[in-house]
Write a protein that holds these residues in place. Structure first.
Motif, mmCIF file in Angstrom:
data_model
loop_
_atom_site.group_PDB
_atom_site.id
_atom_site.type_symbol
_atom_site.label_atom_id
_atom_site.label_comp_id
_atom_site.label_asym_id
_atom_site.label_seq_id
_atom_site.Cartn_x
_atom_site.Cartn_y
_atom_site.Cartn_z
ATOM 1 N N PHE A 277 0.839 -1.192 0.000
ATOM 2 C CA PHE A 277 0.000 0.000 0.000
ATOM 3 C C PHE A 277 0.873 1.240 0.000
ATOM 4 N N ASP A 278 0.281 2.326 -0.428
ATOM 5 C CA ASP A 278 0.980 3.599 -0.534
ATOM 6 C C ASP A 278 0.819 4.357 0.780
ATOM 7 N N ALA A 279 1.802 4.222 1.668
ATOM 8 C CA ALA A 279 1.718 4.877 2.970
ATOM 9 C C ALA A 279 1.673 6.390 2.819
ATOM 10 N N GLY A 280 2.352 6.913 1.842
ATOM 11 C CA GLY A 280 2.332 8.356 1.630
ATOM 12 C C GLY A 280 0.959 8.854 1.248
ATOM 13 N N ALA A 281 0.261 8.097 0.389
ATOM 14 C CA ALA A 281 -1.090 8.489 -0.001
ATOM 15 C C ALA A 281 -2.032 8.453 1.198
ATOM 16 N N LEU A 282 -1.870 7.433 2.046
ATOM 17 C CA LEU A 282 -2.712 7.359 3.239
ATOM 18 C C LEU A 282 -2.435 8.544 4.162
ATOM 19 N N ASN A 283 -1.159 8.855 4.357
ATOM 20 C CA ASN A 283 -0.799 10.004 5.183
ATOM 21 C C ASN A 283 -1.418 11.286 4.639
ATOM 22 N N ARG A 284 -1.328 11.466 3.337
ATOM 23 C CA ARG A 284 -1.877 12.671 2.714
ATOM 24 C C ARG A 284 -3.390 12.751 2.928
ATOM 25 N N GLU A 285 -4.047 11.616 2.753
ATOM 26 C CA GLU A 285 -5.509 11.565 2.919
ATOM 27 C C GLU A 285 -5.910 11.950 4.342
ATOM 28 N N LEU A 286 -5.256 11.353 5.321
ATOM 29 C CA LEU A 286 -5.621 11.598 6.718
ATOM 30 C C LEU A 286 -5.359 13.044 7.121
ATOM 31 N N VAL A 287 -4.217 13.562 6.724
ATOM 32 C CA VAL A 287 -3.838 14.914 7.137
ATOM 33 C C VAL A 287 -4.686 15.979 6.438
ATOM 34 N N LEU A 288 -4.770 15.904 5.123
ATOM 35 C CA LEU A 288 -5.450 16.963 4.379
ATOM 36 C C LEU A 288 -6.965 16.935 4.555
ATOM 37 N N GLU A 289 -7.501 15.777 4.954
ATOM 38 C CA GLU A 289 -8.951 15.694 5.165
ATOM 39 C C GLU A 289 -9.330 15.776 6.645
ATOM 40 N N ASN A 290 -8.357 15.976 7.531
ATOM 41 C CA ASN A 290 -8.636 16.018 8.974
ATOM 42 C C ASN A 290 -9.328 14.743 9.465
ATOM 43 N N ASN A 291 -8.926 13.609 8.901
ATOM 44 C CA ASN A 291 -9.568 12.359 9.271
ATOM 45 C C ASN A 291 -8.921 11.747 10.510
ATOM 46 N N VAL A 292 -9.695 10.900 11.180
ATOM 47 C CA VAL A 292 -9.225 10.215 12.386
ATOM 48 C C VAL A 292 -9.445 8.715 12.209
ATOM 49 N N VAL A 293 -8.427 7.942 12.537
ATOM 50 C CA VAL A 293 -8.540 6.489 12.583
ATOM 51 C C VAL A 293 -8.195 6.048 14.002
ATOM 52 N N PHE A 294 -9.057 5.245 14.608
ATOM 53 C CA PHE A 294 -8.750 4.777 15.962
ATOM 54 C C PHE A 294 -9.255 3.353 16.144
ATOM 55 N N GLY A 295 -8.661 2.670 17.100
ATOM 56 C CA GLY A 295 -9.069 1.307 17.430
ATOM 57 C C GLY A 295 -9.937 1.296 18.670
ATOM 58 N N SER A 296 -10.821 0.300 18.746
ATOM 59 C CA SER A 296 -11.724 0.198 19.885
ATOM 60 C C SER A 296 -11.953 -1.273 20.219
ATOM 61 N N VAL A 297 -11.835 -1.609 21.494
ATOM 62 C CA VAL A 297 -12.067 -2.976 21.943
ATOM 63 C C VAL A 297 -12.636 -2.935 23.356
ATOM 64 N N ASN A 298 -13.443 -3.962 23.679
ATOM 65 C CA ASN A 298 -13.988 -4.117 25.016
ATOM 66 C C ASN A 298 -14.948 -2.981 25.358
ATOM 67 N N ALA A 299 -15.342 -2.871 26.636
ATOM 68 C CA ALA A 299 -16.332 -1.884 27.056
ATOM 69 C C ALA A 299 -16.310 -1.775 28.572
ATOM 70 N N ASN A 300 -16.697 -0.598 29.079
ATOM 71 C CA ASN A 300 -16.861 -0.452 30.525
ATOM 72 C C ASN A 300 -18.344 -0.427 30.867
ATOM 73 N N ARG A 301 -18.674 -0.231 32.125
ATOM 74 C CA ARG A 301 -20.072 -0.371 32.539
ATOM 75 C C ARG A 301 -20.989 0.612 31.818
ATOM 76 N N ARG A 302 -20.523 1.814 31.576
ATOM 77 C CA ARG A 302 -21.356 2.794 30.871
ATOM 78 C C ARG A 302 -21.797 2.252 29.528
ATOM 79 N N HIS A 303 -20.890 1.579 28.827
ATOM 80 C CA HIS A 303 -21.219 1.039 27.512
ATOM 81 C C HIS A 303 -22.159 -0.160 27.614
ATOM 82 N N TRP A 304 -21.981 -0.982 28.641
ATOM 83 C CA TRP A 304 -22.910 -2.100 28.842
ATOM 84 C C TRP A 304 -24.321 -1.580 29.078
ATOM 85 N N ASP A 305 -24.451 -0.533 29.868
ATOM 86 C CA ASP A 305 -25.779 0.048 30.116
ATOM 87 C C ASP A 305 -26.372 0.618 28.829
#
Length: 351
Positions: A277-305
């Motif tokens: 993959f083109d890491a530079g293209a991905l970097n350009r996309e994320l930066v110039l579009e103000n995009n956010v990529v994040f990971g999420s796993v599991n949950a705490n009690r607030r999320h269970w409710d």
């Protein structure tokens, strides 16, 4: 009471899955609330543990009771937190004993030092046994309407957390999302689509399956089903919830989000595979579009409710349709063998 049956493995030992017909009663130090097991859901994590790839037994024992997607009925609760007969699920992750700053304030899903424990996964016995115990602070009471489907609460809590964090990130600016892409139509993907639909968003679900129940389940949400590569979609979503863990899909999803888009990664890649993959293209996309990529796993009690509320107001027939097989405990090996059209398999302690 009948003897306690328990489904166990020896962590790290492939194909050690077995049914113990006379497992010990759950000790009171596990929790004051005594619960009769109704069912447990089975997921990819269970398959990995059975394959010997993952899992950790509680201290002092070589074996681990499986089961983290729990549904039970209260037999006794001397604390008065719940009443006899109430439906209940047990929160899977417990905070580490140090505790880290996040665990200290109840955000154990964001544990910083990795010393958390998890029922049926890491150093705590699971819920795949006729009776189990839970501490009041880790017990989630359920609406009676959820009796047939309450074991979906654990995967629903995972996507409730994902949406909680998506919305928190979206609050960094004036945010009015309209379009959501969910990649993968397994249980996590379908529940992520459900929560998106409950938010009034335009929902698109992408999966390779062109037959079986998945297209119909997506259509029943009022969502649009796609079975083409991400790059061929003719829209740029405001939000992407990635639920496959497939490296090529993950990369395409990160590149597909629209301006100020948010990409939440919930699928876990198996590793050992590389893609060009083109890491530079991905970097350009994320930066110039103000995009956010994040990971999420599991949950705490607030999320269970939050998940319990979301499931209670969902179409109950739709939720029931996610369960493609209910298997009695005596046929436990069949339950842990994945089928080609399975969405959610349930080990049923009442059959």
């Amino acid at each position: 009471m009948r003897a306690v049956r328990a489904v166990t493995v020896t962590p790290g030992v492939r194909d050690s899955l077995r049914l113990v017909p006379d497992h010990p009663e759950p000790p009171t130090d596990e929790g004051a609330i005594l619960v009769e097991a109704l069912a447990v859901g089975i997921c990819g994590t269970d398959h990995e543990i059975v394959a010997g790839e993952y899992g950790e037994a509680p201290p002092g024992t070589p074996d681990l009771v499986l089961g983290h997607e729990a549904l039970g009925r209260v037999l006794e609760d001397p604390t008065g937190t719940l009443q006899k007969g109430d439906l209940v699920a047990g929160i899977v992750r417990h905070p580490d004993p140090v505790p880290c700053p996040n665990c200290a304030v109840g955000e154990w899903d964001m544990c910083r030092n990795g010393q958390y424990t998890e029922h049926g996964i890491k150093a705590l016995p699971g819920f795949a046994r006729d009776r189990w115990r839970v501490q009041p602070k880790f017990a989630i009471g359920l609406d009676p309407v959820l009796a047939p489907v309450g074991m979906l609460l654990e995967p629903a809590s995972v996507v409730a957390k994902a949406w909680d964090h998506i919305e928190r990130i979206g609050g960094r600016a004036e945010w009015q999302p309209q379009t959501v892409l969910v990649t993968g139509a397994g249980p996590i993907g379908l529940l992520a689509a459900l929560l998106a639909a409950q938010r009034g968003l335009s929902v698109h679900v992408l999966d390779l399956a062109t037959s079986g129940p998945k297209p119909e389940l997506v259509a029943a949400l009022g969502a649009t089903y796609h079975s083409v590569p991400v790059g061929q979609l003719d829209f740029d979503p405001d939000v992407v919830v990635e639920c496959t863990g497939a490296p090529s899909v993950v990369f395409d999803a990160m590149c597909k989000a629209g301006p100020a888009g948010i990409v939440c990664l919930t699928g876990v890649s198996s590793g050992g595979r590389t893609i060009d993959f083109d890491a530079g293209a991905l970097n350009r996309e994320l930066v110039l579009e103000n995009n956010v990529v994040f990971g999420s796993v599991n949950a705490n009690r607030r999320h269970w409710d939050l998940a319990a509320e979301a499931l209670a107001r969902a179409d109950q027939d739709w939720l029931k349709s996610l369960i493609t097989r209910r298997v009695p405990v005596e046929a436990y090996a069949e339950a842990y063998a994945a089928g080609p059209e399975d969405i959610k398999v349930v080990l049923d302690f009442q059959l």
